[in-house]
Every structure is written in C-alpha cells, then in structure tokens.
Design an enzyme around this catalytic site. Structure first.
Site, PDB file in Angstrom:
ATOM      1  CG  ASN A 251      -5.046  51.873  -5.161  1.00 37.44           C
ATOM      2  OD1 ASN A 251      -4.372  52.884  -5.368  1.00 37.44           O
ATOM      3  ND2 ASN A 251      -4.816  51.061  -4.132  1.00 37.44           N
TER       4      ASN A 251
ATOM      5  N   GLY B  22      -3.309  42.176  -4.244  1.00 40.51           N
ATOM      6  CA  GLY B  22      -2.070  42.052  -5.004  1.00 40.51           C
ATOM      7  C   GLY B  22      -1.460  40.662  -4.957  1.00 40.51           C
TER       8      GLY B  22
ATOM      9  CD  GLU C 152      -9.093  47.209  -1.286  1.00 41.41           C
ATOM     10  OE1 GLU C 152      -9.196  47.069  -2.509  1.00 41.41           O
ATOM     11  OE2 GLU C 152      -8.156  47.822  -0.747  1.00 41.41           O
TER      12      GLU C 152
ATOM     13  CB  SER D 130      -6.788  39.213  -6.640  1.00 48.21           C
ATOM     14  OG  SER D 130      -5.545  39.357  -5.966  1.00 48.21           O
TER      15      SER D 130
END
Ligand code: PEP
Length: 247
Positions: free
Chosen positions: A8, A171, A165, A209
């Site tokens: 992504n 992130g 997620e 991550s």
C-alpha cells in the site's frame, strides 16, 4: 495457494517513481516472486503506469479506494468500472486511514465491497481496532462490527480477502506481537467460517509495521495468509526482503 504480499503506497510516488520501482521489481528475483501472490495498491495517478508494467505479469494491482457508484456527478471519486476498464485486478476497501481520516462508515465499506465485486475486482477489506478500543477490551467487538457491516448478502459469495490492521500498529513502527496477531486472526477466521462458509479462497492478511525483520515470525502465525505492507513497500529492496523472510 500462495501467501499474499500486498503493497500500500498510500499518497507516495508519482508515475516516474512508480515506473522505476516496477522496472527494478520485475528485473530480478523471478523465482522468489513466483512463490508469492504480490499486489500493489497505488495512488490514482499511478494506476495507468501500474497497468503498463504489470498487465502481462502475475502481479495484481489496484486502487487504494473506490466509490460505490460506477459513474455520475461524484467529483473527485474513483469509478470501480473505470478501474476494471484500465486493468485493475483488486481494490482496497475500508483502510483505517479512510475510516478515521475520511470518516468512512461500515455502511460505505459494504457498498464499496459490492461495487468492487460488481466490477469483477477482488476487494481486500481492512478491519482493525484503535488503541483506545483495545485498551478497554473492545477489539473483538470492533472486528465483529466491521466484518458484519461489510461482509453480508451476496458479497460473501465472491472472492474477497480481509486484512487485519490494528490502527495503533499502522505506520507507527509498533508491530502487533505474534500472540496478538494470532488472537485476532483466529477470531476473524472463526467469524468467517460461521458467516461466510462459502468464502474458501479468502485469506486473512496482517498489516501494521511489517518489515523484513519481523515478517518471518509473523508469517508463521496461524491463519496469517499474507501481509499488507505500507512503509516497507516503498523500496524494492525492503519489499523483496519481506518476501525472502516469508519463504
Ligand atoms: C498500511 O498502510 O496498510 C500499513 C500497514 O502501513 P505500515 O506497514 O507502514 O504500518
């Protein structure tokens, strides 16, 4: 069936960078790449470039978001019919950044799942709890709400995938532990077995991550059928290193 590794890119890379990425990505590691199903969710401006490089390859690609109508007065949206027309194979639905920044609701994710399937795109539905929801023990309630909100009626009779997620791991560099991933994937697997028993080819991806140094351990967790990778998908080397780690 192969393990999925999906990239992504979020709002990163223009067509020139996309072009050099795909050139480098496709120029080596053929045997390694063939062991996996790789997918790229690219910014809208890179979709045509993705098609130019990937259309005659086994690599899938698609938009990070679609609208639920095919055409009309919807300024700024991505038509799922046009995505199909330009060669996309997949579409991301309900990414946490869509849910939290752009206030996408469960009802929207259902309409987008339907729109993807109507246009013969394979949707990857993202679900996951925030840190606040986890801290008060609501993780499974949130997953249940997001799954039942999007996976209903005729949606479940077509091929789709789900990406777990946890929002707090996206992130942030803070990866979920193998135990946390196992627990959530087990919950999603059981929910799907009960509510979408016909979804035999569906995989449950983990995202949050994922890096070359944690990918091996996480890929071995039960019911982890792939990864959705943000930051570490931006460089060919780290994306390839994730594949190597999952071998
Ligand atoms: C994502 O964008 O879906 C994601 C998981 O990002 P990152 O790998 O950077 O946490």
């Amino acid at each position: 069936m192969s393990f999925i590794v999906a990239a992504n890119w979020k709002l990163n890379k223009g067509p020139k960078e996309a072009e050099s990425f795909f050139q480098e990505f496709l120029s080596g590691n053929e045997a390694l790449r063939s062991e996996f199903e790789t997918l790229f969710f690219v910014p809208a401006v890179d979709l045509v470039t993705a098609n130019a490089f990937l259309e005659d390859t086994p690599v899938g690609w698609g938009p990070q978001n679609i609208y639920f109508e095919d055409q009309g007065a919807f300024t700024g949206e991505n038509s799922p019919a046009v995505m199909k027309d330009i060669g996309a194979t997949h579409a991301l639905v309900g990414h946490s950044e869509r849910r939290h920044i752009f206030k996408e609701a469960d009802g929207d994710t259902f309409l987008k799942m339907k729109a993807a399937i109507r246009n013969d795109l394979i949707p990857v539905l993202c679900v996951g709890e925030t840190i606040e929801e986890r801290k008060v023990g609501h993780t499974f309630d949130v997953l249940k709400r997001q799954l039942s909100g999007a996976l209903k009626e005729d949606v479940t009779t077509s091929l789709f995938h789900v990406a777990y997620e946890p929002v707090w791991a996206i992130g942030t560099g803070e990866v979920a532990s193998p135990g946390q991933v196992a627990e959530a994937h087990d919950f999603i697997y059981s929910w799907m077995a009960e509510h979408c028993p016909q979804a035999k080819g569906s995989k449950i991806l983990y995202g949050g991550s994922v890096k070359p140094d944690n990918a091996g351990e996480l890929s071995a967790v039960d019911h982890v059928g792939g990864f959705l990778v943000g930051g570490a998908s931006l460089k060919v080397e780290s994306f390839i290193d994730i594949l190597k780690a999952c071998r």
